[in-house]
Design a protein around this motif. Structure first.
Motif, short mmCIF file in Angstrom:
data_model
loop_
_atom_site.label_atom_id
_atom_site.label_comp_id
_atom_site.label_asym_id
_atom_site.label_seq_id
_atom_site.Cartn_x
_atom_site.Cartn_y
_atom_site.Cartn_z
N TRP A 59 0.84 -1.20 0.00
CA TRP A 59 0.00 0.00 0.00
C TRP A 59 0.88 1.25 0.00
O TRP A 59 1.00 1.94 1.01
CB TRP A 59 -0.98 -0.02 1.20
N LYS A 82 7.05 1.78 -10.06
CA LYS A 82 6.21 0.99 -9.15
C LYS A 82 7.06 0.14 -8.19
O LYS A 82 6.89 -1.07 -8.07
CB LYS A 82 5.21 0.12 -9.92
N ARG A 136 -3.21 3.20 -20.17
CA ARG A 136 -2.38 2.41 -19.23
C ARG A 136 -1.82 1.17 -19.93
O ARG A 136 -0.68 0.78 -19.70
CB ARG A 136 -3.26 2.03 -18.03
N SER A 152 -6.38 -6.01 -11.78
CA SER A 152 -5.19 -5.45 -12.43
C SER A 152 -4.01 -6.40 -12.23
O SER A 152 -3.10 -6.43 -13.05
CB SER A 152 -4.87 -4.05 -11.92
N SER A 202 1.16 -3.05 -13.00
CA SER A 202 0.47 -2.90 -11.73
C SER A 202 1.28 -3.64 -10.69
O SER A 202 1.68 -4.79 -10.91
CB SER A 202 -0.94 -3.50 -11.83
N SER A 244 0.71 -5.21 -7.91
CA SER A 244 0.27 -6.54 -7.44
C SER A 244 0.43 -7.61 -8.52
O SER A 244 0.44 -8.80 -8.21
CB SER A 244 -1.17 -6.47 -6.96
N ARG A 257 3.21 -10.39 -8.34
CA ARG A 257 3.04 -11.65 -7.60
C ARG A 257 2.25 -12.68 -8.38
O ARG A 257 2.31 -13.87 -8.10
CB ARG A 257 2.36 -11.37 -6.25
N THR A 293 -4.20 2.89 -6.96
CA THR A 293 -3.06 3.78 -7.24
C THR A 293 -3.24 5.13 -6.54
O THR A 293 -2.32 5.63 -5.87
CB THR A 293 -2.93 4.02 -8.77
N MET A 353 -3.44 4.61 -2.45
CA MET A 353 -2.19 4.39 -1.71
C MET A 353 -1.32 5.65 -1.71
O MET A 353 -0.57 5.89 -0.76
CB MET A 353 -1.44 3.15 -2.24
N MET A 358 -4.11 -1.34 6.96
CA MET A 358 -4.12 -0.67 5.65
C MET A 358 -5.35 0.24 5.55
O MET A 358 -5.26 1.39 5.11
CB MET A 358 -4.16 -1.71 4.53
N ASP A 408 -9.42 -5.50 0.23
CA ASP A 408 -8.52 -4.67 -0.57
C ASP A 408 -9.18 -3.33 -0.91
O ASP A 408 -10.01 -2.86 -0.17
CB ASP A 408 -8.06 -5.44 -1.81
N ALA A 409 -8.83 -2.79 -2.07
CA ALA A 409 -9.33 -1.46 -2.43
C ALA A 409 -10.73 -1.52 -3.05
O ALA A 409 -10.97 -1.02 -4.14
CB ALA A 409 -8.34 -0.79 -3.37
#
Ligand code: DP6
Length: 329
Positions: free
Chosen positions: A23, A31, A76, A111, A143, A145, A148, A196, A199, A246, A286-287
């Motif tokens: 975050w 990034k 993007r 994303s 992005s 995340s 991962r 984006t 955070m 968070m 999450d968001a």
């Protein structure tokens, strides 16, 4: 310039749910995160993306779930393709066809799967032969995340020391633990504050941000111990606390904002209540307003029964640990 080699590729990438969250960025353009994070890749939610580079195109064409994408979302993707073109040294446009098996922008990390799939498909289609480490690094540029989502199972995103070293590293790829993430889709609409933006405001204005960074370090160390030991209670507790911290950053930001809605709070209360009754489960968020509940297999049926009292069955999705990216073409 003409382009003759294999110009097409299709990739499936799964979403991931962070148990220790990312975050905030140290470097926005690249990034690079302020903290390392750890996630579990999920089987139920994924993106399929097909990329074809074509000499005859005068611009990138992006088609999402059958419809042309324009504006900021297209930009993007084009920006990301520019990175791929630069890496390959080829100035050629692409047709990108992508479809999601994820409710887009409702906090189910579309994303992450989206840019992981795009990194895989675009790099292969343009002729780059990237290994997983390089793919993870590339996906990060789309992005954070997504870094991962190249790998399956539990994955750590090591913050690193810059562009070369900020990458996903598999922690436990083959998960031999019967655990699930139950997603409750309380709201399918697009989120108002993107991750984006969210955070950035949190990092720039929350007085608790310095503490967040310290605690993430501790959480990461401890959750890895818990996961290795299959200590569900410890893992769940850390994940729930980390998620709430968070969200405390958003509540303490200026201007303040939140991803909670009334249904999110209802699910959180239910989880607390179930724990008191011996049905062990933990939530993370999450968001977006959707809540995800961590549960071991032996408590799954009881958990679902309780959720069904308040939510329609089609809003309750049971996911399990999922795989890394897969080339379909
Ligand atoms: C809450 O990866 O969507 O899901 O790097 O700006 O694209 P950008 O952000 P994004 O943020 C994800 C935030 C999170 C936590 C996490 O996945 O670690």
């Amino acid at each position: 310039m003409t382009f003759e080699s294999q110009n097409n590729s299709k990739v499936r990438a799964h979403t991931n749910i962070a148990l220790v969250k990312y975050w905030g960025k140290e470097n926005e353009a690249l990034k690079i995160p302020t903290t390392s994070s750890l996630s579990l890749t999920l089987d139920k939610f994924y993106t399929d993306t097909e990329v074809t580079f074509k000499n005859e195109l005068a611009a990138d064409q992006i088609i999402f779930n059958g419809e042309a994408v324009k504006g900021n979302k297209a930009k993007r993707i084009t920006n990301f393709l520019n990175i791929v073109r630069e890496m390959a040294g080829k100035n050629i446009f692409a047709e990108v066809k992508t479809s999601n098996n994820v409710p887009t922008a409702a906090g189910l990390a579309s994303s992450a799967s989206g840019f992981a799939a795009l990194a895989g498909a675009a790099s292969k289609a343009i002729g780059l032969k990237l290994n997983k480490k390089e793919l993870s690094r590339l996906a990060r540029r789309g992005s954070g995340s997504a870094t991962r989502s190249i790998y399956g199972g539990f994955v750590e995103w090591q913050k690193g020391f810059g562009d070369q070293t900020s990458i996903g590293v598999p922690f436990i790829e083959k998960v031999d633990w019967n655990i699930h993430i139950v997603a409750i889709l309380v709201n399918k609409s697009e989120k108002e504050m993107t991750s984006t933006q969210g955070m950035k405001i949190s990092k720039d204005t929350s007085p608790y941000y310095v503490e967040w960074k310290k605690l993430c370090k501790r959480d990461l160390k401890n959750i890895k111990i818990a996961i290795k030991a299959h200590d569900f209670s410890r893992m769940g507790k850390i994940a729930e606390e980390n998620a709430m911290r968070m969200h405390a950053l958003t509540l303490s930001a200026d201007p303040d904002f939140t991803y909670f809605d009334a249904d999110s709070l209802k699910v959180m209360k239910l989880v607390h209540n179930l724990r008191q009754r011996g049905i062990e489960c933990y939530f993370t968020m999450d968001a977006g307003p959707n809540v995800k509940i961590l549960v071991e297999d032996h408590n799954l049926v009881s958990l679902k029964q309780e959720l069904k009292k308040d939510f329609d069955e089609d809003k309750i999705i049971v996911a399990s640990p999922g795989p890394g990216i897969k080339y379909l073409k």
